[in-house]
Design a protein around this motif. Structure first.
Motif, PDB file in Angstrom:
ATOM      1  N   GLY A  71      10.776 -11.418  -1.222  1.00  0.00           N
ATOM      2  CA  GLY A  71      11.899 -11.337  -2.149  1.00  0.00           C
ATOM      3  C   GLY A  71      11.577 -11.101  -3.613  1.00  0.00           C
ATOM      4  O   GLY A  71      12.464 -11.079  -4.432  1.00  0.00           O
ATOM      5  N   GLY A  72      10.364 -10.899  -3.970  1.00  0.00           N
ATOM      6  CA  GLY A  72      10.072 -10.661  -5.378  1.00  0.00           C
ATOM      7  C   GLY A  72       8.646 -11.032  -5.745  1.00  0.00           C
ATOM      8  O   GLY A  72       8.328 -11.323  -6.879  1.00  0.00           O
ATOM      9  N   ASP A  73       7.808 -11.005  -4.767  1.00  0.00           N
ATOM     10  CA  ASP A  73       6.401 -11.313  -5.014  1.00  0.00           C
ATOM     11  C   ASP A  73       5.687 -10.120  -5.631  1.00  0.00           C
ATOM     12  O   ASP A  73       4.484 -10.078  -5.710  1.00  0.00           O
ATOM     13  N   GLY A  74       6.495  -9.124  -5.993  1.00  0.00           N
ATOM     14  CA  GLY A  74       5.874  -7.927  -6.555  1.00  0.00           C
ATOM     15  C   GLY A  74       5.663  -6.876  -5.493  1.00  0.00           C
ATOM     16  O   GLY A  74       5.088  -5.833  -5.736  1.00  0.00           O
ATOM     17  N   LEU A  75       6.177  -7.164  -4.302  1.00  0.00           N
ATOM     18  CA  LEU A  75       6.045  -6.202  -3.216  1.00  0.00           C
ATOM     19  C   LEU A  75       7.099  -5.099  -3.338  1.00  0.00           C
ATOM     20  O   LEU A  75       8.247  -5.382  -3.660  1.00  0.00           O
ATOM     21  N   PRO A  76       6.693  -3.862  -3.081  1.00  0.00           N
ATOM     22  CA  PRO A  76       7.635  -2.736  -3.105  1.00  0.00           C
ATOM     23  C   PRO A  76       8.503  -2.737  -1.866  1.00  0.00           C
ATOM     24  O   PRO A  76       8.515  -1.785  -1.101  1.00  0.00           O
ATOM     25  N   TRP A  77       9.222  -3.793  -1.659  1.00  0.00           N
ATOM     26  CA  TRP A  77      10.056  -3.960  -0.462  1.00  0.00           C
ATOM     27  C   TRP A  77      11.069  -2.828  -0.324  1.00  0.00           C
ATOM     28  O   TRP A  77      11.518  -2.501   0.761  1.00  0.00           O
ATOM     29  N   HIS A  78      11.437  -2.241  -1.447  1.00  0.00           N
ATOM     30  CA  HIS A  78      12.444  -1.175  -1.407  1.00  0.00           C
ATOM     31  C   HIS A  78      11.915   0.071  -0.724  1.00  0.00           C
ATOM     32  O   HIS A  78      12.673   0.959  -0.371  1.00  0.00           O
ATOM     33  N   ARG A  79      10.595   0.120  -0.533  1.00  0.00           N
ATOM     34  CA  ARG A  79      10.012   1.305   0.125  1.00  0.00           C
ATOM     35  C   ARG A  79       9.994   1.144   1.632  1.00  0.00           C
ATOM     36  O   ARG A  79       9.450   1.969   2.345  1.00  0.00           O
ATOM     37  N   VAL A  80      10.565   0.061   2.099  1.00  0.00           N
ATOM     38  CA  VAL A  80      10.626  -0.170   3.543  1.00  0.00           C
ATOM     39  C   VAL A  80      12.055   0.020   4.026  1.00  0.00           C
ATOM     40  O   VAL A  80      12.970  -0.637   3.549  1.00  0.00           O
ATOM     41  N   VAL A  81      12.235   0.939   4.949  1.00  0.00           N
ATOM     42  CA  VAL A  81      13.576   1.231   5.462  1.00  0.00           C
ATOM     43  C   VAL A  81      13.600   1.137   6.989  1.00  0.00           C
ATOM     44  O   VAL A  81      12.561   1.044   7.624  1.00  0.00           O
ATOM     45  N   GLY A  82      14.785   1.190   7.533  1.00  0.00           N
ATOM     46  CA  GLY A  82      14.930   1.093   8.982  1.00  0.00           C
ATOM     47  C   GLY A  82      14.596   2.419   9.653  1.00  0.00           C
ATOM     48  O   GLY A  82      14.234   3.381   8.997  1.00  0.00           O
ATOM     49  N   ALA A  83      14.727   2.441  10.968  1.00  0.00           N
ATOM     50  CA  ALA A  83      14.422   3.646  11.728  1.00  0.00           C
ATOM     51  C   ALA A  83      15.277   4.809  11.246  1.00  0.00           C
ATOM     52  O   ALA A  83      16.463   4.646  10.982  1.00  0.00           O
ATOM     53  N   GLY A  84      14.654   5.965  11.116  1.00  0.00           N
ATOM     54  CA  GLY A  84      15.398   7.142  10.692  1.00  0.00           C
ATOM     55  C   GLY A  84      15.639   7.158   9.193  1.00  0.00           C
ATOM     56  O   GLY A  84      16.383   7.985   8.694  1.00  0.00           O
ATOM     57  N   GLY A  85      15.025   6.227   8.488  1.00  0.00           N
ATOM     58  CA  GLY A  85      15.178   6.198   7.038  1.00  0.00           C
ATOM     59  C   GLY A  85      16.448   5.480   6.612  1.00  0.00           C
ATOM     60  O   GLY A  85      16.856   5.530   5.458  1.00  0.00           O
ATOM     61  N   ARG A  86      17.084   4.801   7.541  1.00  0.00           N
ATOM     62  CA  ARG A  86      18.333   4.101   7.228  1.00  0.00           C
ATOM     63  C   ARG A  86      18.065   2.835   6.426  1.00  0.00           C
ATOM     64  O   ARG A  86      17.130   2.107   6.703  1.00  0.00           O
ATOM     65  N   HIS A 119       9.708  -8.929  12.154  1.00  0.00           N
ATOM     66  CA  HIS A 119       8.910  -9.868  11.378  1.00  0.00           C
ATOM     67  C   HIS A 119       8.596  -9.298  10.004  1.00  0.00           C
ATOM     68  O   HIS A 119       8.434 -10.031   9.036  1.00  0.00           O
ATOM     69  N   VAL A 120       8.534  -7.976   9.945  1.00  0.00           N
ATOM     70  CA  VAL A 120       8.312  -7.341   8.645  1.00  0.00           C
ATOM     71  C   VAL A 120       9.477  -7.698   7.737  1.00  0.00           C
ATOM     72  O   VAL A 120       9.294  -8.096   6.588  1.00  0.00           O
ATOM     73  N   GLY A 121      10.658  -7.564   8.267  1.00  0.00           N
ATOM     74  CA  GLY A 121      11.854  -7.897   7.498  1.00  0.00           C
ATOM     75  C   GLY A 121      11.831  -9.354   7.088  1.00  0.00           C
ATOM     76  O   GLY A 121      12.189  -9.708   5.968  1.00  0.00           O
ATOM     77  N   ARG A 122      11.388 -10.200   7.985  1.00  0.00           N
ATOM     78  CA  ARG A 122      11.339 -11.634   7.695  1.00  0.00           C
ATOM     79  C   ARG A 122      10.402 -11.895   6.525  1.00  0.00           C
ATOM     80  O   ARG A 122      10.707 -12.637   5.606  1.00  0.00           O
ATOM     81  N   ALA A 141       0.827  -1.221   0.000  1.00  0.00           N
ATOM     82  CA  ALA A 141       0.000   0.000   0.000  1.00  0.00           C
ATOM     83  C   ALA A 141       0.849   1.253   0.000  1.00  0.00           C
ATOM     84  O   ALA A 141       0.348   2.357  -0.168  1.00  0.00           O
ATOM     85  N   ILE A 142       2.144   1.074   0.181  1.00  0.00           N
ATOM     86  CA  ILE A 142       3.028   2.238   0.186  1.00  0.00           C
ATOM     87  C   ILE A 142       3.133   2.804  -1.237  1.00  0.00           C
ATOM     88  O   ILE A 142       3.547   2.095  -2.135  1.00  0.00           O
ATOM     89  N   PRO A 143       2.745   4.049  -1.409  1.00  0.00           N
ATOM     90  CA  PRO A 143       2.768   4.686  -2.735  1.00  0.00           C
ATOM     91  C   PRO A 143       4.190   4.993  -3.186  1.00  0.00           C
ATOM     92  O   PRO A 143       5.079   5.169  -2.347  1.00  0.00           O
ATOM     93  N   PRO A 144       4.412   5.052  -4.464  1.00  0.00           N
ATOM     94  CA  PRO A 144       5.725   5.388  -5.034  1.00  0.00           C
ATOM     95  C   PRO A 144       6.187   6.752  -4.542  1.00  0.00           C
ATOM     96  O   PRO A 144       5.377   7.640  -4.339  1.00  0.00           O
ATOM     97  N   GLY A 145       7.476   6.870  -4.338  1.00  0.00           N
ATOM     98  CA  GLY A 145       8.009   8.150  -3.895  1.00  0.00           C
ATOM     99  C   GLY A 145       7.906   8.314  -2.396  1.00  0.00           C
ATOM    100  O   GLY A 145       8.354   9.294  -1.835  1.00  0.00           O
TER     101      GLY A 145
END
Length: 116
Positions: free
Chosen positions: A47-62, A38-41, A14-18
Motif C-alpha cells: 500500500g505505499g512501501d514505495g512499490l510501483p503497485w500501479h504497474r500491476v494489472v489484471g489479466a488482459g491489462g484490466r 497473493h500478489v494482490g494481497r 523490478a517493473i520499469p516505468p512505462g
DNA sequence: TCAATGACGTATC
DNA sequence: CGATACGCCATTG
C-alpha cells in the motif's frame, strides 16, 4: 512462512516505468505460479512501501481495482503519467506489457516491442 | 478444523 | 462482452 512477500515485492519493484505486468505474471516470476491473488494481497499490504503497485494489472491489462475507487484512479493517473495508454480501465498490453528476460537484457527496459 | 474471503485467471454460456 | 462457475491458496473469523 509458506510465502515470501519479499519475492513478490522484488518482482514488482523490478517493473520499469512505462511498462506493466499482470498479477499472474508477477506471481510466476516471483516463483509462485497460480498465486496471482497473493500478489494482490502483498500489494494491498504494501500500500505505499514505495512499490510501483500501479504497474500491476489484471489479466488482459484490466485494472483490478473498482473504477470508482480512488486507488484505481490513482493507478490510471500514474500509468498515464508514465506514458502508458489506458482506455476503458484497460492497459494496452500489446505495447506496455513488461517482458523481462533476454529481451530486457539486450534492449533494456522501456523497449516497447510492437508485439503486432 | 471448517467456512468464508480476496488488488486473480481461465473456461463456458 | 457480461455473468457465472470453478480452481488456487494464504489469511481470517
Amino acid at each position: 512462512m509458506t510465502l515470501q512477500p519479499e519475492r513478490i515485492r522484488a518482482v514488482v519493484s523490478a517493473i520499469p516505468p512505462g511498462a506493466v505486468a499482470t498479477y499472474g505474471q508477477v506471481a510466476a516470476l516471483a516463483g509462485y505460479p497460480r498465486h496471482a491473488r497473493h500478489v494482490g494481497r502483498v500489494l494491498a499490504r504494501a500500500g505505499g512501501d514505495g512499490l510501483p503497485w500501479h504497474r500491476v494489472v489484471g489479466a488482459g491489462g484490466r485494472i483490478a481495482l473498482p473504477a470508482r475507487s480512488p486507488a484505481a484512479r490513482e493507478q490510471v493517473r500514474r500509468l498515464r503519467a508514465e506514458g502508458v495508454v489506458v482506455t476503458a480501465g484497460r492497459v494496452d498490453l500489446a505495447r506496455c506489457r513488461w517482458q523481462p528476460g533476454l529481451d530486457e537484457l539486450l534492449w533494456g527496459p522501456g523497449f516497447a516491442t510492437s508485439g503486432d
